[in-house]
Scaffold this active site. Structure first.
Site, PDB file in Angstrom:
ATOM      1  CG  HIS A  37       1.683   1.743  -5.882  1.00 23.80           C
ATOM      2  ND1 HIS A  37       1.355   1.990  -6.990  1.00 23.80           N
ATOM      3  CD2 HIS A  37       1.882   0.373  -5.726  1.00 23.80           C
ATOM      4  CE1 HIS A  37       1.562   0.853  -7.787  1.00 23.80           C
ATOM      5  NE2 HIS A  37       1.882  -0.078  -7.204  1.00 23.80           N
ATOM      6  N   GLY A 147      -1.581  -4.192  -0.212  1.00 25.30           N
ATOM      7  CA  GLY A 147      -2.993  -3.830  -0.524  1.00 25.30           C
ATOM      8  C   GLY A 147      -3.853  -5.119  -0.378  1.00 25.30           C
ATOM      9  CE  LYS A 149      -5.248  -4.539  -8.577  1.00 22.57           C
ATOM     10  NZ  LYS A 149      -4.025  -5.039  -8.880  1.00 22.57           N
TER      11      LYS A 149
HETATM   12  P1  AMP Z   1       2.294  -3.651  -7.291  1.00 18.60           P
HETATM   13  O1  AMP Z   1       3.254  -2.463  -7.277  1.00 18.60           O
HETATM   14  O2  AMP Z   1       1.311  -3.769  -8.028  1.00 18.60           O
HETATM   15  O3  AMP Z   1       3.265  -5.037  -6.836  1.00 18.60           O
HETATM   16  O4  AMP Z   1       1.601  -3.331  -5.597  1.00 18.60           O
HETATM   17  C1  AMP Z   1       2.254  -2.897  -4.682  1.00 18.60           C
HETATM   18  C2  AMP Z   1       1.331  -2.872  -3.378  1.00 18.60           C
HETATM   19  O5  AMP Z   1       0.344  -1.978  -3.634  1.00 18.60           O
HETATM   20  C3  AMP Z   1       0.738  -4.101  -3.227  1.00 18.60           C
HETATM   21  O6  AMP Z   1       0.664  -4.502  -1.921  1.00 18.60           O
HETATM   22  C4  AMP Z   1      -0.708  -4.186  -3.775  1.00 18.60           C
HETATM   23  O7  AMP Z   1      -1.479  -5.006  -3.103  1.00 18.60           O
HETATM   24  C5  AMP Z   1      -0.986  -2.634  -3.521  1.00 18.60           C
HETATM   25  N1  AMP Z   1      -1.902  -2.135  -4.445  1.00 18.60           N
HETATM   26  C6  AMP Z   1      -2.003  -1.958  -5.675  1.00 18.60           C
HETATM   27  N2  AMP Z   1      -3.013  -1.699  -6.233  1.00 18.60           N
HETATM   28  C7  AMP Z   1      -3.554  -1.376  -5.219  1.00 18.60           C
HETATM   29  C8  AMP Z   1      -5.169  -0.644  -5.213  1.00 18.60           C
HETATM   30  N3  AMP Z   1      -5.688  -0.254  -6.317  1.00 18.60           N
HETATM   31  N4  AMP Z   1      -5.599  -0.345  -3.822  1.00 18.60           N
HETATM   32  C9  AMP Z   1      -4.602  -0.809  -2.778  1.00 18.60           C
HETATM   33  N5  AMP Z   1      -3.641  -1.177  -2.886  1.00 18.60           N
HETATM   34  C10 AMP Z   1      -2.968  -1.553  -4.067  1.00 18.60           C
END
Ligand code: AMP
Length: 286
Positions: A37, A147, A149
């Site tokens: 994040h 991300g 990911k």
């Molecule tokens: P989330 O809080 O899991 O919904 O993620 C928020 C944002 O962070 C999304 O765009 C995810 O793809 C990105 N994200 C989560 N984990 C990673 C990671 N390990 N590397 C890069 N981006 C990430």
């Protein structure tokens, strides 16, 4: 760093920045921040003048029986971390602010959302694009960072931005990993000690697929690569394959023969409850 809880206040701040000619960068998140994040927030800071990070555990992207209530939360820590990387606004609305009692309008996805994660999580991506649309309209960004990911999510958001003509640049940030290769995720905190060890199989199998593609011979059948990946994961008794697929990196259509546009996507259930995802191109620089 300012904390904002209402859409009206965020829109007012964004209008004011826009009238001063400032470029706004948005990072949507569900909180419980990790380095992945924070990397997105730094990236947004590098490509804009003001950064808005949103922290909202979006109920419409969770299906029945999923982990909405259990989803990890730590607002105090998240606030400190966001501030430490130069975020200007942390937008943390209540559910009622984003989905009022009478709210019924939704954004609907198409073919891109039917397969892979969409197949095992029906309705998930409609929830994602609905909240992302609302966050775009609330923060009025010039650029938004997501991300890689969440590879399918990124493709669907790019498709939506094209389809609905949002005047917003979308940046896909590379996956940030732990030292042993596991992609960072808020859900990694659900893993017990054995599960955490076994979870490395996702990245291991990705590296094996990349090595297989690199070594050839070509043409190389995608089914052969997918089989290698699935067999590797199944060597870990804690892990069960949800899906393994080789897809075209833009259309997400399955491919038969691997080429430089082929991308491995996988989802694995660890200890029957923690669902982890990973992905990467088959063709790597070295
Ligand atoms: P989330 O809080 O899991 O919904 O993620 C928020 C944002 O962070 C999304 O765009 C995810 O793809 C990105 N994200 C989560 N984990 C990673 C990671 N390990 N590397 C890069 N981006 C990430």
């Amino acid at each position: 760093m300012r904390i904002i809880n209402t859409v009206a206040e965020l829109q007012q701040q964004s209008d004011s920045w826009r009238s001063q000619g400032l470029r706004i960068g948005l990072v949507p998140t569900m909180g419980y921040f990790h380095e992945g994040h924070l990397a997105l927030m730094r990236c947004a800071a590098g490509s804009s003048d003001r950064v808005v990070t949103t922290l909202f555990v979006n109920p419409t992207q969770f299906g029945p029986g999923e982990d909405l209530d259990a989803y990890p939360r730590d607002f105090v820590r998240d606030r400190q971390l966001a501030e430490s990387v130069g975020v200007d606004i942390l937008f943390c609305p209540e559910v009622d602010e984003m989905y009022g009692q009478e709210s019924e309008t939704r954004v609907v996805t198409g073919q891109l959302a039917k397969r892979l994660c969409g197949a095992s999580r029906p309705g998930h991506f409609d929830g994602v694009v609905t909240i992302v649309t609302k966050l775009f309209l609330a923060s009025k960004p010039h650029v938004a960072v997501f991300g890689q990911k969440d590879f399918q999510q990124l493709a669907i958001i790019r498709r939506m931005v094209d389809d609905l003509k949002f005047d917003i640049e979308i940046i896909g940030h590379p996956i940030v990993r732990e030292a042993d290769g596991l992609a960072m995720s808020s859900r990694n905190t659900y893993l017990d000690k054995d599960g955490r060890k076994a979870a490395v199989c996702l990245h291991e199998s990705l590296c094996m697929a990349q090595a297989m593609y690199g070594a050839g011979p070509h043409p190389l059948a995608a089914a052969k690569v997918a089989d290698l990946v699935a067999r590797h994961i199944e060597q870990y008794p804690q892990c069960k394959v949800d899906y393994v697929a080789i897809v075209h990196n833009r259309t997400l259509e399955p491919v038969e023969i691997c080429d430089e546009n082929s991308h491995l996507v996988l989802a694995v259930r660890v200890n029957d409850k923690v669902r982890l995802i990973d992905n990467g191109p088959l063709a790597t620089a070295n």
